[in-house]
Structures are given as structure tokens and as C-alpha cells.
Write an enzyme that holds these catalytic residues in place. Structure first.
Site, PDB file in Angstrom:
ATOM      1  N   GLU A  61       0.694  -0.724  -0.325  1.00 41.93           N
ATOM      2  CA  GLU A  61      -0.036  -0.274   0.043  1.00 41.93           C
ATOM      3  C   GLU A  61       0.553   1.320   0.198  1.00 41.93           C
ATOM      4  O   GLU A  61       0.699   2.728   1.368  1.00 41.93           O
ATOM      5  CB  GLU A  61      -1.005   0.405   1.150  1.00 41.93           C
ATOM      6  CG  GLU A  61      -2.256  -1.107   0.854  1.00 41.93           C
ATOM      7  CD  GLU A  61      -2.605  -1.007   2.555  1.00 41.93           C
ATOM      8  OE1 GLU A  61      -3.156  -0.423   3.460  1.00 41.93           O
ATOM      9  OE2 GLU A  61      -3.430  -1.925   2.462  1.00 41.93           O
TER      10      GLU A  61
ATOM     11  N   GLU B 212      -5.198  -8.758   0.897  1.00 42.08           N
ATOM     12  CA  GLU B 212      -6.167  -8.097   2.275  1.00 42.08           C
ATOM     13  C   GLU B 212      -7.494  -8.363   2.285  1.00 42.08           C
ATOM     14  O   GLU B 212      -8.319  -7.437   0.629  1.00 42.08           O
ATOM     15  CB  GLU B 212      -5.886  -6.554   2.051  1.00 42.08           C
ATOM     16  CG  GLU B 212      -4.528  -7.042   3.796  1.00 42.08           C
ATOM     17  CD  GLU B 212      -3.435  -6.189   3.688  1.00 42.08           C
ATOM     18  OE1 GLU B 212      -5.019  -4.515   4.315  1.00 42.08           O
ATOM     19  OE2 GLU B 212      -2.596  -5.611   3.203  1.00 42.08           O
TER      20      GLU B 212
HETATM   21  O1  IFM Z   1      -4.208  -2.935   9.409  1.00 41.00           O
HETATM   22  C1  IFM Z   1      -4.614  -2.509   7.797  1.00 41.00           C
HETATM   23  C2  IFM Z   1      -3.178  -3.293   7.098  1.00 41.00           C
HETATM   24  O2  IFM Z   1      -2.173  -2.768   8.031  1.00 41.00           O
HETATM   25  C3  IFM Z   1      -2.851  -2.706   6.068  1.00 41.00           C
HETATM   26  N1  IFM Z   1      -3.860  -3.048   4.934  1.00 41.00           N
HETATM   27  C4  IFM Z   1      -5.546  -2.617   6.217  1.00 41.00           C
HETATM   28  C5  IFM Z   1      -5.987  -2.838   7.499  1.00 41.00           C
HETATM   29  C6  IFM Z   1      -7.215  -2.520   7.659  1.00 41.00           C
HETATM   30  O3  IFM Z   1      -6.484  -1.142   8.130  1.00 41.00           O
END
Ligand code: IFM
Length: 441
Positions: free
Chosen positions: A171, A351
Site C-alpha cells: 500500500e 487483504e
Molecule cells: O491493518 C491494515 C493493514 O496493515 C494494511 N491494510 C489495511 C488494514 C486494515 O486497516
């Protein structure tokens, strides 16, 4: 509407089913065995930075409990695990000496996962930059690209033949924009120019590291993970339409165009004006290295408004404890749009998950909302695959409750509940559902 009767059998045999974590969020042991401080260690010290005043000193004590946690991962029936290496644990100052004790931790972890037949998906940067590099300007300074490339090469030299994929950055939008423009994440800077420099150096270091690792003979699939959402205008008002296009440019096209076409979008660069990224000759070609996979982290959709901020309640949809709308079909839309606009390699849903207020009652966490969230997003993933998007894996965020950055420990994303006082792990009903889903033959 997503296929409500989705089963594991609908997916290809070799589909990766996993859970994901990151180093700072679970490891704890912030100064054990020679680890150096990261920008998140430092940021947590700042007054009011973390909602509950907490830090990552202990977190889930994964550094000590990793064997039990590997058994926990295995018990879910997943075939893949995504985690990150803490750069300051293996190189305390971000340059110079390596910390063998730090590497030994990841060596043991990888051995244990492999021994159980679980694929290893390793991320190099999930935000915990060594503080020593931040002291030199962090991601906003070009010098960091050389340090990151050397770090990537060293990790790949040691683990590259044993891991199933290597992701450079998790990210970059969040690292740069929340960390350097909005100042609500580490390192807490508020400068658009620094943020855009940080974006550029994250992408450039991604390309440099990939090239260096490939030249060194590393064969593991390599890619990058982006946080992406479809962005809708709040109304048909031309101002909202223009805002949505720009926001899409700032959040999605700026990264995807650079990675796949070697350019930054003209409208975004024009909008940034004097804050545009400091691009040097050859940079864009370096960024646009061929990648073996693109990771997509999807949680919700976004609306853009040129006037008052968008009110999520107006959608009428369920909202998570983060205040994020639950909108599974946004994942299908996003993936189909990416497939239409870019020459996609394999896509991994790296994710996806939701925070809800969970309670353990008589040893049970009845998190129906999270179970439905995961189920419906798996179905949405399948819908995209049915439309031709080359998706190869799905990783639930997260294995267990952990340090949710500026929200501290108050927001629980885990499939496994963690009692942070006792470190007791309890499988939530969503974990039991995932286990059941994965076990269906
Ligand atoms: O916890 C975070 C993760 O570290 C990166 N993506 C989003 C998740 C939820 O906010």
C-alpha cells in the site's frame, strides 16, 4: 449479485487460500535481539498519535509465540500465509550491518510454515521503515531507494529460493499519503510535496529492487500490493464527476499507470503542479518492470464529493467498526475495471476483511457480520474470475486481532480473537466458518 452458494470447489485447485499479517502489527519484541527502532516505534511515542495511547512493544507477542501461531494458521486449513519482514529487525539502521538474530527468526518461521506445507508470501515493506532512514528523510528522499534495494537483495539472497512470492511494498498510497501528507500515520509529516516524492521513491525502489533481485537470479514471483477501491461521484453534478475522476487518478491511476505503462497520468500531474513527483530520466522505465502478480487490498468503495463530505450512512448499507461501508460488489467492479484498463498479470487479493466489536462469551465469538463479509467477498472474487479476471488467491485480513495502526488495539480485524492481557487466542466463528469452507472437498 454475488453467488451466495459459493464453495471452494468453484475455484481452481491451485488457488491460494490464506490469511495475512504484518510484522509491526503482531510481532512485539520491539527492541529484542538487536532490532532497531522503526518509524512506527517512534510515531507511537507522540502524544495523541494512537487512539488508545498504545504501541507495538508487545502486540500479539508473535516473536515469542510464532510456533503456536503457525499451528493456528495450519489449523485453519489455509495453504498460504502472507507476512512481512521487519526491516529494522534484520538491519537495525536500514543500512550497514545485518542482524543475524533477526534473520534467524524469519528463517525459523519459514521453515515451520514449509514443514506444514503452507506457502510463504513475503512482503518486504509493510510500513516499519528503520527510524535511522527516516532521520535522513525517509521515503521522501531518493537515497532510500538504494537502501531498500540492498535490503531486498539480502532478504532475497537468504529466502528467495524458499518463498512463494516476494512483494516489495504494501500500500504505497497509505505510506505516502497518510504518513507524509495527512500526517496521521508514521512518520507524521504534513507536506504534499514530500508525500508525492515518497510515492515516487516507493515505486522507484520497487522497480529497482525487482530488477536487482531478478539479475541476482531470484526466481520467486515478484510484485507489489496496492490498496484500491472503486470511486463513485457523490452525484451527477459535473463538479462531483470531476472530483471522482481526479480522486481515481490520485489513488488508482497514479500507481497503475506508472507500474503498467511507465507514466504518471497527465491530469494528476497537472493537478499536483509544484508538488508533482521529482522524476529523473529513466525512472519511469525502472518503475514499469514486469511484475508477476499485483496484490489488491480491498475493504470498501469510496465516494467523491466536491462539497460536503460523503455520508456513508446514506448508502443504507452495513458499516464496519472502521466506519467503512460493506460493499462486496465493489470488489468485482474494481477487478473487472482493472482487467479492462491494464494488462494484468496474476491478481492476488492480498487483504480483505472487516473490523467489528467482538466479544468472547463463554469461549465463543459470534462474529456473524465478519463471517458474512468474508463469504460475500469470496463470492465477489469468484464473480470477477467468472468474468475473466485472472485472480490466483485470496488472503483474509487478518489472521488475528492486532495493532491497527493509529487506532491501536481497539479495532479488531482478526479471524482469531486475541486477549491482549493474557495473549489467549480464540477462534472466532468467522475462523470456524473459513475452516469449514476450506475443508469442503
Ligand atoms: O491493518 C491494515 C493493514 O496493515 C494494511 N491494510 C489495511 C488494514 C486494515 O486497516
Amino acid at each position: 449479485m454475488a453467488n451466495q452458494n459459493i464453495t471452494r470447489q468453484a475455484f481452481p485447485e491451485n488457488f491460494k487460500w490464506g490469511v495475512a499479517t504484518s510484522s509491526f502489527q503482531i510481532e512485539g519484541a520491539h527492541d529484542a535481539d538487536g532490532k532497531g527502532p522503526s518509524i512506527w516505534d517512534r510515531f507511537c511515542e507522540g502524544q495523541g498519535h494512537i487512539a488508545d495511547g498504545s504501541n507495538g512493544h508487545v502486540a500479539c507477542e508473535h516473536y515469542l509465540r510464532w510456533q503456536d501461531d503457525v499451528a493456528l494458521i495450519d489449523s485453519l486449513g489455509v495453504n498460504a500465509y502472507r507476512f512481512s519482514v521487519s526491516w529494522p529487525r534484520v538491519q537495525p539502521h536500514g543500512e550497514g550491518a545485518w542482524n543475524e538474530a533477526g534473520f534467524a527468526f524469519y528463517e525459523r518461521l519459514i521453515d515451520a510454515l514449509k514443514a506444514r506445507g503452507i506457502e510463504v508470501h513475503l512482503t518486504l515493506n509493510h510500513w516499519d521503515l528503520p527510524q535511522a532512514l527516516q532521520d535522513k528523510g525517509g521515503w521522501a528522499e531518493r537515497e532510500v531507494c538504494e537502501h531498500f534495494t540492498r535490503y531486498a537483495l539480502e532478504v532475497a539472497r537468504r529466502f528467495g529460493s524458499r518463498v512463494d512470492s516476494i512483494c516489495t511494498h504494501n500500500e504505497p498510497w497509505v505510506v505516502a499519503i497518510l504518513g507524509y501528507e495527512q500526517g496521521i500515520f508514521a512518520p507524521g509529516i504534513r507536506s504534499r510535496a514530500q508525500a508525492m516524492a515518497a510515492v515516487h521513491h516507493l515505486l522507484l525502489s520497487h522497480g529497482m529492487a525487482l530488477k536487482a533481485m531478478r539479475e541476482a537470479g531470484v526466481t520467486a514471483p515478484m510484485g507489489i500490493v496496492l490498496n484500491l477501491s472503486p470511486i463513485y461521484p457523490a452525484s451527477d453534478d459535473p463538479k462531483d464527476l470531476a472530483k471522482a475522476k481526479l480522486d481515481d487518478g490520485l489513488i488508482l491511476r497514479h500507481y497503475m499507470d506508472a507500474l503498467f505503462f511507465g507514466v504518471y497520468p497527465e491530469d494528476v500531474i497537472a493537478h499536483l503542479g509544484a508538488d508533482a513527483p521529482p522524476v529523473q530520466a529513466g525512472d519511469m522505465a525502472s518503475i514499469a518492470q514486469k511484475i508477476d502478480f499485483i496484490g489488491v487490498n480491498y475493504y470498501t468503495r469510496n465516494f467523491s464529493s466536491s462539497g460536503n463530505p460523503w455520508d456513508v450512512a446514506s448508502t443504507g448499507n452495513q458499516v464496519t467498526d472502521m466506519g467503512w461501508e460493506v460493499y462486496p460488489q465493489g470488489l468485482t467492479e474494481l477487478l473487472c475495471r482493472m482487467h479492462a484498463d491494464y494488462p494484468l498479470p496474476l491478481v492476488m487479493i492480498t487483504e480483505n476483511g472487516a473490523a467489528f466489536k467482538d466479544e468472547v462469551v463463554d469461549g465463543v465469538v459470534n462474529d456473524t457480520q465478519r463471517r458474512d463479509y468474508i463469504h460475500n467477498h469470496i463470492a465477489a472474487t469468484w464473480d470477477a474470475m467468472d468474468k475473466g479476471v485472472p485472480v490466483g488467491g485470496y488472503f483474509a485480513w487478518s489472521l488475528m486481532d492486532n495493532f491497527e495502526w493509529a487506532s491501536g488495539y481497539a479495532k479488531r480485524f482478526g479471524l482469531v480473537h486475541v486477549d491482549f492481557a493474557s495473549q489467549q487466542r480464540t477462534l472466532k466463528n468467522s475462523a470456524l466458518w473459513y475452516q469449514q469452507f476450506l475443508s469442503e472437498k
